[in-house]
Design an enzyme around this catalytic site. Structure first.
Site, PDB file in Angstrom:
ATOM      1  N   ASN A   7     -28.536  77.833  61.022  1.00 49.65           N
ATOM      2  CA  ASN A   7     -28.796  79.162  60.102  1.00 49.65           C
ATOM      3  C   ASN A   7     -28.561  80.141  61.297  1.00 49.65           C
ATOM      4  O   ASN A   7     -29.420  80.437  62.059  1.00 49.65           O
ATOM      5  CB  ASN A   7     -30.384  78.968  59.800  1.00 49.65           C
ATOM      6  CG  ASN A   7     -30.655  80.331  58.914  1.00 49.65           C
ATOM      7  OD1 ASN A   7     -30.027  81.261  58.677  1.00 49.65           O
ATOM      8  ND2 ASN A   7     -32.025  80.147  58.288  1.00 49.65           N
ATOM      9  N   ARG A  92     -26.059  77.542  56.631  1.00 49.36           N
ATOM     10  CA  ARG A  92     -26.452  78.379  55.671  1.00 49.36           C
ATOM     11  C   ARG A  92     -25.789  79.673  55.373  1.00 49.36           C
ATOM     12  O   ARG A  92     -25.409  80.338  56.440  1.00 49.36           O
ATOM     13  CB  ARG A  92     -28.011  78.672  55.925  1.00 49.36           C
ATOM     14  CG  ARG A  92     -28.599  79.631  54.887  1.00 49.36           C
ATOM     15  CD  ARG A  92     -29.836  80.556  55.606  1.00 49.36           C
ATOM     16  NE  ARG A  92     -30.418  81.368  54.535  1.00 49.36           N
ATOM     17  CZ  ARG A  92     -31.056  82.273  54.754  1.00 49.36           C
ATOM     18  NH1 ARG A  92     -31.680  82.524  56.091  1.00 49.36           N
ATOM     19  NH2 ARG A  92     -31.615  83.358  53.811  1.00 49.36           N
ATOM     20  N   HIS A 181     -32.790  83.261  48.258  1.00 49.13           N
ATOM     21  CA  HIS A 181     -33.850  82.148  48.578  1.00 49.13           C
ATOM     22  C   HIS A 181     -33.575  81.103  47.698  1.00 49.13           C
ATOM     23  O   HIS A 181     -34.434  80.156  47.359  1.00 49.13           O
ATOM     24  CB  HIS A 181     -35.263  82.786  48.140  1.00 49.13           C
ATOM     25  CG  HIS A 181     -35.899  83.824  49.138  1.00 49.13           C
ATOM     26  ND1 HIS A 181     -36.516  84.776  48.694  1.00 49.13           N
ATOM     27  CD2 HIS A 181     -35.672  83.931  50.562  1.00 49.13           C
ATOM     28  CE1 HIS A 181     -36.948  85.409  49.768  1.00 49.13           C
ATOM     29  NE2 HIS A 181     -36.446  85.008  50.689  1.00 49.13           N
ATOM     30  N   ARG A 242     -39.729  95.536  52.771  1.00 50.24           N
ATOM     31  CA  ARG A 242     -38.950  96.160  51.810  1.00 50.24           C
ATOM     32  C   ARG A 242     -39.770  96.700  50.426  1.00 50.24           C
ATOM     33  O   ARG A 242     -40.740  96.022  50.077  1.00 50.24           O
ATOM     34  CB  ARG A 242     -37.892  95.190  51.276  1.00 50.24           C
ATOM     35  CG  ARG A 242     -36.962  94.567  52.344  1.00 50.24           C
ATOM     36  CD  ARG A 242     -36.192  93.404  51.835  1.00 50.24           C
ATOM     37  NE  ARG A 242     -36.226  92.329  53.073  1.00 50.24           N
ATOM     38  CZ  ARG A 242     -35.819  91.211  52.761  1.00 50.24           C
ATOM     39  NH1 ARG A 242     -35.297  90.797  51.595  1.00 50.24           N
ATOM     40  NH2 ARG A 242     -35.901  90.268  53.668  1.00 50.24           N
ATOM     41  N   GLU A 385     -35.780  74.411  53.485  1.00 45.69           N
ATOM     42  CA  GLU A 385     -34.706  74.951  53.300  1.00 45.69           C
ATOM     43  C   GLU A 385     -33.478  74.074  53.911  1.00 45.69           C
ATOM     44  O   GLU A 385     -32.684  73.605  53.642  1.00 45.69           O
ATOM     45  CB  GLU A 385     -34.246  76.255  53.483  1.00 45.69           C
ATOM     46  CG  GLU A 385     -34.895  77.392  52.381  1.00 45.69           C
ATOM     47  CD  GLU A 385     -35.386  78.537  52.794  1.00 45.69           C
ATOM     48  OE1 GLU A 385     -36.102  78.784  53.770  1.00 45.69           O
ATOM     49  OE2 GLU A 385     -34.841  79.481  52.521  1.00 45.69           O
TER      50      GLU A 385
END
Ligand code: ADP
Length: 400
Positions: A7, A92, A181, A242, A385
């Site tokens: 990743n 990823r 996600h 965010r 993940e």
């Protein structure tokens, strides 16, 4: 069959090695501050207490991967005799646009397609591609597989992903909701069905991935039908830094008032908003809750905004699916923050959602946390993940 999962971010790279014979993690680690002062590699072999930490200059992603491969073959901390033991590498990749709805074996055509997606994810896709290039250079004969954050959301119907702006912006530039996600939403929804002993085809699930970045998805019969993030990961819930959804006209208003351009305002919405922006304290929910305990009103407001946002999406998705069987919490906040889960589920009894306040006092492990009389099962499921990436990589590599 051993799988290496990579990743790769702009200045950091996380990795894991899994043995897919029994899906066990053998080793994991991180290379941080790539190309910066103070770069280091931290490697952990499972079941060995001390960590292998190397503080050396790591100029670029190729050097980072070289460090990872050396650590994996270290006589003491390593888990491989030689690199031939790695059957495939799973990468990823954040954004595949509309090009891929499933993981793929990387070849030159895939790389070209991902280059075309750089426009859509200028911060994320380039480092992902650098990681792939570095691995291909160092392991030219090992198959590489790409697993996309956007893929799981490709089942959304047009009314979920279409923005009500001139249609040619979609056809010309690909402006639509993509969602992110995806591997996490997929993993926890499948795990929820397993925990409940029900076929996922028979379930309506809302998955709340609440971490530094946060998103909620509606999953009907195992397929994503809506998700809160949008064209970029800035949309949806208020997050650590965010803003989530705001009135788009605010951008030009702030730009005019503060003498900024649109890009600068969007950067503020990405980096200085959310929990950090409202509280003025931190993006981290632990700091926010500490401040609330000390009576800080803005910290309390920040948390209330977040909770309000999550509840808003839960309500919307119950309407979209005409009901709900399972509500799942995952990621840093979802897995660990007892208080925030409590606030999100509070007073939703009329929707069939009843949290058990005692069962809810759990962190970081799979648990059913709803009351016995709750129509909707509320589940805590730590996300994984890397395991999804390893599984897809294994499945595709086996066929080669
Ligand atoms: P990401 O992968 O998006 O960076 P994570 O899923 O790891 O984020 O979530 C990190 C966030 O989880 C932290 O910023 C913090 O706000 C939150 N978090 C972690 N542990 C706790 C805890 N015990 N209580 C409350 N929040 C927590």
């Amino acid at each position: 069959m051993k799988i290496l999962v990579i990743n790769c971010g702009s200045s950091s790279l996380k990795y894991q090695v899994l043995d897919m014979a029994n899906e066990t993690l053998l080793a994991k680690g991180v290379v941080d501050r790539i190309g910066l002062d103070g770069s280091y590699l931290k490697h952990e072999k499972v079941n060995v207490d001390d960590k292998y930490v190397l503080e050396i200059p790591i100029a670029d992603h190729t050097a980072a991967i070289e460090g990872v491969l050396a650590a994996l073959q270290d006589p003491v901390y390593g888990v491989l005799k030689n690199m031939d033991e790695i059957a495939a590498v799973g990468h990823r990749v954040v954004h595949a646009g509309e090009k891929y709805s499933k993981s793929v074996v990387i070849d030159d055509a895939v790389l070209a397609a991902l280059e075309e997606c750089i426009d859509l994810a200028p911060l994320h896709n380039p480092p992902n591609l650098m990681g792939i290039a570095a691995c291909r250079a160092l392991m030219p004969t090992v198959p590489m597989i790409a697993v996309f954050d956007t893929a799981f959301h490709q089942t959304m119907p047009p009314e979920s992903y279409t923005y009500a702006i001139p249609y040619e912006y979609y056809t010309k530039y690909g402006i639509r909701r993509y969602g992110f996600h995806g591997t996490s939403h997929k993993y926890v929804s499948e795990r929820a069905a397993y925990m409940l002993g029900v076929n996922i085809e028979d379930l309506k699930i809302i998955t709340c991935h609440l971490g530094n970045g946060a998103s909620v998805s509606a999953i009907k019969r195992g397929k994503c039908i809506d998700t809160s993030m949008g064209f970029t990961p800035l949309a949806g819930l208020a997050m650590g830094t965010r803003s989530g959804d705001i009135d788009p006209a605010i951008i030009s208003f702030i730009a005019a008032k503060e003498g900024l351009n649109a890009e600068e305002v969007v950067s503020i919405l990405n980096k200085k908003s959310g929990m950090l922006g409202v509280s003025g304290i931190s993006s981290d929910f632990r700091d926010i809750e500490e401040a609330i305990a000390e009576g800080n009103a803005r910290a309390e407001l920040a948390l209330n905004v977040f909770v309000h946002n999550v509840r808003f999406y839960i309500g919307a998705y119950i309407a979209e699916m005409n009901g709900l069987d399972a509500l799942v919490f995952t990621a840093g906040v979802g897995e660990n923050d007892v208080n925030t889960r409590d606030l999100i589920c509070n007073d939703l009894g009329n929707l069939g959602i009843k949290l058990d306040l005692i069962k809810n006092k759990v962190r970081g492990k799979e648990a059913v946390i709803s009351r016995d009389d709750s129509k909707v099962a509320i589940l805590l499921i730590p996300t994984n993940e890397e395991l999804v990436i390893a599984r897809d990589t294994y499945m595709l590599a086996k066929e080669l």
